[in-house]
Design a protein around this motif. Structure first.
Motif, PDB file in Angstrom:
ATOM      1  N   ILE A  42       0.837  -1.194   0.000  1.00 17.09           N
ATOM      2  CA  ILE A  42       0.000   0.000   0.000  1.00 17.09           C
ATOM      3  C   ILE A  42       0.877   1.250   0.000  1.00 17.09           C
ATOM      4  CG2 ILE A  42      -1.863   1.235   1.180  1.00 17.09           C
ATOM      5  CD1 ILE A  42      -2.580  -1.628   0.247  1.00 17.09           C
ATOM      6  N   ARG A  43       0.597   2.178  -0.912  1.00 22.18           N
ATOM      7  CA  ARG A  43       1.176   3.514  -0.806  1.00 22.18           C
ATOM      8  C   ARG A  43       0.292   4.274   0.171  1.00 22.18           C
ATOM      9  NH1 ARG A  43       0.153   8.126  -3.703  1.00 22.18           N
ATOM     10  NH2 ARG A  43      -0.886   6.961  -5.361  1.00 22.18           N
ATOM     11  N   VAL A  44       0.809   4.534   1.351  1.00 24.69           N
ATOM     12  CA  VAL A  44       0.004   5.033   2.465  1.00 24.69           C
ATOM     13  C   VAL A  44      -0.242   6.528   2.297  1.00 24.69           C
ATOM     14  CG1 VAL A  44      -0.184   5.243   4.969  1.00 24.69           C
ATOM     15  CG2 VAL A  44       0.983   3.259   3.963  1.00 24.69           C
ATOM     16  N   ALA A  45      -1.505   6.913   2.326  1.00 26.09           N
ATOM     17  CA  ALA A  45      -1.870   8.332   2.301  1.00 26.09           C
ATOM     18  C   ALA A  45      -2.001   8.889   3.710  1.00 26.09           C
ATOM     19  CB  ALA A  45      -3.180   8.524   1.537  1.00 26.09           C
ATOM     20  N   ALA A  65       4.260   4.634   7.780  1.00 25.12           N
ATOM     21  CA  ALA A  65       5.330   4.645   6.783  1.00 25.12           C
ATOM     22  C   ALA A  65       4.753   5.045   5.434  1.00 25.12           C
ATOM     23  CB  ALA A  65       5.991   3.272   6.688  1.00 25.12           C
ATOM     24  N   GLN A  66       5.634   5.443   4.517  1.00 21.54           N
ATOM     25  CA  GLN A  66       5.155   5.841   3.197  1.00 21.54           C
ATOM     26  C   GLN A  66       4.604   4.659   2.406  1.00 21.54           C
ATOM     27  OE1 GLN A  66       8.857   7.917   2.094  1.00 21.54           O
ATOM     28  NE2 GLN A  66       7.641   9.790   1.897  1.00 21.54           N
ATOM     29  N   TYR A  67       5.139   3.470   2.660  1.00 21.68           N
ATOM     30  CA  TYR A  67       4.609   2.243   2.064  1.00 21.68           C
ATOM     31  C   TYR A  67       4.478   1.205   3.172  1.00 21.68           C
ATOM     32  CZ  TYR A  67       5.557   4.153  -2.563  1.00 21.68           C
ATOM     33  OH  TYR A  67       5.553   4.951  -3.687  1.00 21.68           O
ATOM     34  N   ALA A  68       3.430   0.402   3.091  1.00 23.08           N
ATOM     35  CA  ALA A  68       3.199  -0.629   4.103  1.00 23.08           C
ATOM     36  C   ALA A  68       2.630  -1.873   3.446  1.00 23.08           C
ATOM     37  CB  ALA A  68       2.237  -0.122   5.172  1.00 23.08           C
ATOM     38  N   VAL A  69       2.942  -3.004   4.024  1.00 22.99           N
ATOM     39  CA  VAL A  69       2.342  -4.267   3.602  1.00 22.99           C
ATOM     40  C   VAL A  69       1.164  -4.564   4.519  1.00 22.99           C
ATOM     41  CG1 VAL A  69       2.691  -6.763   3.573  1.00 22.99           C
ATOM     42  CG2 VAL A  69       4.379  -5.260   2.514  1.00 22.99           C
ATOM     43  N   ALA A  70       0.039  -4.932   3.911  1.00 23.52           N
ATOM     44  CA  ALA A  70      -1.160  -5.252   4.690  1.00 23.52           C
ATOM     45  C   ALA A  70      -1.727  -6.590   4.237  1.00 23.52           C
ATOM     46  CB  ALA A  70      -2.210  -4.160   4.525  1.00 23.52           C
ATOM     47  N   HIS A  71      -2.273  -7.338   5.180  1.00 21.57           N
ATOM     48  CA  HIS A  71      -2.974  -8.572   4.837  1.00 21.57           C
ATOM     49  C   HIS A  71      -4.234  -8.211   4.043  1.00 21.57           C
ATOM     50  CE1 HIS A  71      -1.155 -11.343   8.168  1.00 21.57           C
ATOM     51  NE2 HIS A  71      -0.255 -10.515   7.666  1.00 21.57           N
ATOM     52  N   ALA A  72      -4.449  -8.874   2.925  1.00 19.05           N
ATOM     53  CA  ALA A  72      -5.592  -8.533   2.073  1.00 19.05           C
ATOM     54  C   ALA A  72      -6.923  -8.775   2.762  1.00 19.05           C
ATOM     55  CB  ALA A  72      -5.529  -9.337   0.770  1.00 19.05           C
ATOM     56  N   ASN A  73      -6.965  -9.689   3.738  1.00 22.40           N
ATOM     57  CA  ASN A  73      -8.223  -9.967   4.434  1.00 22.40           C
ATOM     58  C   ASN A  73      -8.459  -9.051   5.625  1.00 22.40           C
ATOM     59  OD1 ASN A  73      -6.354 -10.990   6.236  1.00 22.40           O
ATOM     60  ND2 ASN A  73      -7.187 -13.071   6.282  1.00 22.40           N
ATOM     61  N   MET A  74      -7.619  -7.991   5.747  1.00 21.28           N
ATOM     62  CA  MET A  74      -7.786  -7.027   6.837  1.00 21.28           C
ATOM     63  C   MET A  74      -7.986  -5.607   6.307  1.00 21.28           C
ATOM     64  SD  MET A  74      -4.998  -8.537   9.594  1.00 21.28           S
ATOM     65  CE  MET A  74      -5.661  -7.672  11.013  1.00 21.28           C
ATOM     66  N   LEU A  84       4.244  12.881   9.155  1.00 20.62           N
ATOM     67  CA  LEU A  84       4.978  11.736   9.680  1.00 20.62           C
ATOM     68  C   LEU A  84       6.140  12.164  10.570  1.00 20.62           C
ATOM     69  CD1 LEU A  84       5.511   8.667   9.747  1.00 20.62           C
ATOM     70  CD2 LEU A  84       6.906   8.969   7.685  1.00 20.62           C
ATOM     71  N   ASN A  85       6.815  13.235  10.208  1.00 22.60           N
ATOM     72  CA  ASN A  85       7.973  13.679  10.991  1.00 22.60           C
ATOM     73  C   ASN A  85       7.614  14.058  12.425  1.00 22.60           C
ATOM     74  OD1 ASN A  85       9.915  13.284   9.023  1.00 22.60           O
ATOM     75  ND2 ASN A  85       9.754  15.360   8.206  1.00 22.60           N
ATOM     76  N   ASP A  86       6.321  14.303  12.683  1.00 27.33           N
ATOM     77  CA  ASP A  86       5.879  14.656  14.032  1.00 27.33           C
ATOM     78  C   ASP A  86       5.263  13.474  14.772  1.00 27.33           C
ATOM     79  OD1 ASP A  86       6.741  17.231  13.673  1.00 27.33           O
ATOM     80  OD2 ASP A  86       4.769  18.063  13.239  1.00 27.33           O
ATOM     81  N   VAL A  87       5.612  12.262  14.375  1.00 26.98           N
ATOM     82  CA  VAL A  87       5.024  11.086  15.012  1.00 26.98           C
ATOM     83  C   VAL A  87       5.360  11.015  16.496  1.00 26.98           C
ATOM     84  CG1 VAL A  87       6.977   9.607  14.342  1.00 26.98           C
ATOM     85  CG2 VAL A  87       4.748   8.582  14.848  1.00 26.98           C
ATOM     86  N   ARG A  88       6.535  11.510  16.883  1.00 30.66           N
ATOM     87  CA  ARG A  88       6.874  11.510  18.305  1.00 30.66           C
ATOM     88  C   ARG A  88       5.907  12.399  19.087  1.00 30.66           C
ATOM     89  NH1 ARG A  88      13.012  12.686  19.938  1.00 30.66           N
ATOM     90  NH2 ARG A  88      13.277  10.785  18.693  1.00 30.66           N
ATOM     91  N   LEU A 123      -1.701  10.607  11.074  1.00 33.15           N
ATOM     92  CA  LEU A 123      -0.515  11.083  10.361  1.00 33.15           C
ATOM     93  C   LEU A 123      -0.812  11.153   8.875  1.00 33.15           C
ATOM     94  CD1 LEU A 123       2.192   8.813  12.058  1.00 33.15           C
ATOM     95  CD2 LEU A 123       1.560  11.148  12.710  1.00 33.15           C
ATOM     96  N   GLU A 124      -0.436  12.251   8.253  1.00 36.81           N
ATOM     97  CA  GLU A 124      -0.604  12.404   6.814  1.00 36.81           C
ATOM     98  C   GLU A 124       0.728  12.090   6.147  1.00 36.81           C
ATOM     99  OE1 GLU A 124      -3.458  15.283   4.194  1.00 36.81           O
ATOM    100  OE2 GLU A 124      -2.197  16.213   5.729  1.00 36.81           O
ATOM    101  N   LEU A 125       0.694  11.223   5.116  1.00 33.32           N
ATOM    102  CA  LEU A 125       1.934  10.765   4.495  1.00 33.32           C
ATOM    103  C   LEU A 125       2.036  11.205   3.035  1.00 33.32           C
ATOM    104  CD1 LEU A 125       1.169   8.235   6.748  1.00 33.32           C
ATOM    105  CD2 LEU A 125       3.555   7.928   6.175  1.00 33.32           C
ATOM    106  N   ASN A 126       1.735  10.308   2.110  1.00 34.05           N
ATOM    107  CA  ASN A 126       1.928  10.628   0.694  1.00 34.05           C
ATOM    108  C   ASN A 126       0.856  11.528   0.119  1.00 34.05           C
ATOM    109  OD1 ASN A 126       4.327   8.893   0.047  1.00 34.05           O
ATOM    110  ND2 ASN A 126       2.960   7.294   0.789  1.00 34.05           N
ATOM    111  N   GLY A 127      -0.277  11.671   0.839  1.00 33.14           N
ATOM    112  CA  GLY A 127      -1.348  12.538   0.355  1.00 33.14           C
ATOM    113  C   GLY A 127      -2.174  11.907  -0.739  1.00 33.14           C
TER     114      GLY A 127
END
Length: 307
Positions: A32-35, A98-107, A281-285, A303-307
């Motif tokens: 996933i390209r995370v938005a 993260a900017q990209y993430a792996v997700a289980h397709a059934n979730m 993302l840079n303000d996750v802390r 968190l807003e990432l790739n938009g």
């Protein structure tokens, strides 16, 4: 790619944003390209080393996400490149900040068209938790009465809406500053626990939803009808003082089927997302400091990432 990581357990200052390789989806997974990605209390438990489901560091934080399918792994036929989806990453509740993430397709499920990526990323865990509390573990039925402890919280806000949509009578237990908020969500009866004891102020109920725990949970057993159910997501302690009622504790299980149910309610306008503070993302802390009590807006931190 950039990702919010921890290399050891600890306080918010262990969270770092760093470059890591883009992951590759295995069988049954999606890249996933995370938005947008959510930040919730379970992320703090993982960061502190108190989660019973997460792996040991180093790891990427985050579970809720919304974004676009970049690649489908082997054996995935339900989704394709370009699909806009929302949901969670995996049963370990990590990898989404993260900017990209792996997700289980059934979730994951297709993102409801009425929701932005930010709104969609705010919803999966808390909306599904509320659904499971009410209908899977509480077996809620129309015309029953449900009392929600912590009704102004993120899970509670969805529980009020879901219960109202299902024809239940809702009693919300909140602080004084939250009274108007839960009324606006539809709660018919509101108890200010700062000014009265709820067990003295309400009639017997069929179901108690507990998002608070502690002494509040213990006292709530007194308002249950015989045969009633207390469902908690914070305490697994049995209710030995009431052998005529049932208590349930569970961990949320986000699935495509459950998300599709939630999506239909979003699409029809019967559910409203509860987005709080929005951060890069840079303000996750900073987001983790908010989980620990630093000031932030009501609703889910996103968190807003790739938009």
């Amino acid at each position: 790619m950039k990702a919010a990581r921890i290399h050891r357990f600890g306080a918010p200052d262990v969270v770092v944003v760093e470059d890591v390789p883009r992951p590759t989806p295995a069988a049954g997974e999606l890249l996933i390209r995370v938005a947008a990605s959510g930040v919730g209390p379970w992320d703090a438990l993982i960061r502190e080393g108190r989660s019973k489901v997460s792996p040991t560091p180093p790891l990427t934080l985050g579970s809720d996400l919304s974004g676009v399918v970049e690649e489908a792994g082997p054996s995935v036929s339900e989704f394709k490149r370009g699909d806009e989806i929302y949901g969670v990453t995996n049963p370990q509740f990590c990898g989404a900040n993260a900017q990209y993430a792996v997700a289980h397709a059934n979730m994951v499920a297709l993102r409801p068209s009425r929701l932005s990526h930010v709104e969609a990323a705010s919803a999966p865990v808390i909306a599904v938790t509320a659904w499971q509390m009410l209908f899977e573990h509480g077996n809620a039925k129309p015309d029953q009465t449900v009392m929600i402890l912590g009704a102004a919280g993120n899970v509670g806000a969805y529980a009020i809406q879901l219960a109202m949509n299902a024809g239940l009578q809702v009693i919300s237990v909140v602080r004084s500053k939250d009274i108007e908020y839960v009324k606006a969500l539809g709660s018919q009866t509101v108890v200010n626990y700062q000014s009265s004891e709820f067990q003295d102020a309400v009639r017997p109920v069929d179901l108690v939803l507990d998002t608070v725990g502690g002494e509040t949970r213990k006292r709530s057993s007194g308002v249950l009808k015989s045969g009633g159910v207390l469902v908690s997501v914070v305490s697994a302690d049995p209710m030995s003082e009431r052998p005529d009622v049932r208590s349930v504790f569970f961990y949320a299980e986000v699935s495509t089927e459950r998300l599709n149910r939630i999506s239909r309610l979003f699409s029809s306008g019967r559910l409203t997302p509860q987005v709080g503070t929005l951060l890069p993302l840079n303000d996750v802390r900073t987001a983790h400091e908010m989980l620990g009590g630093a000031p932030h807006k009501r609703g889910k931190i996103v968190l807003e990432l790739n938009g």
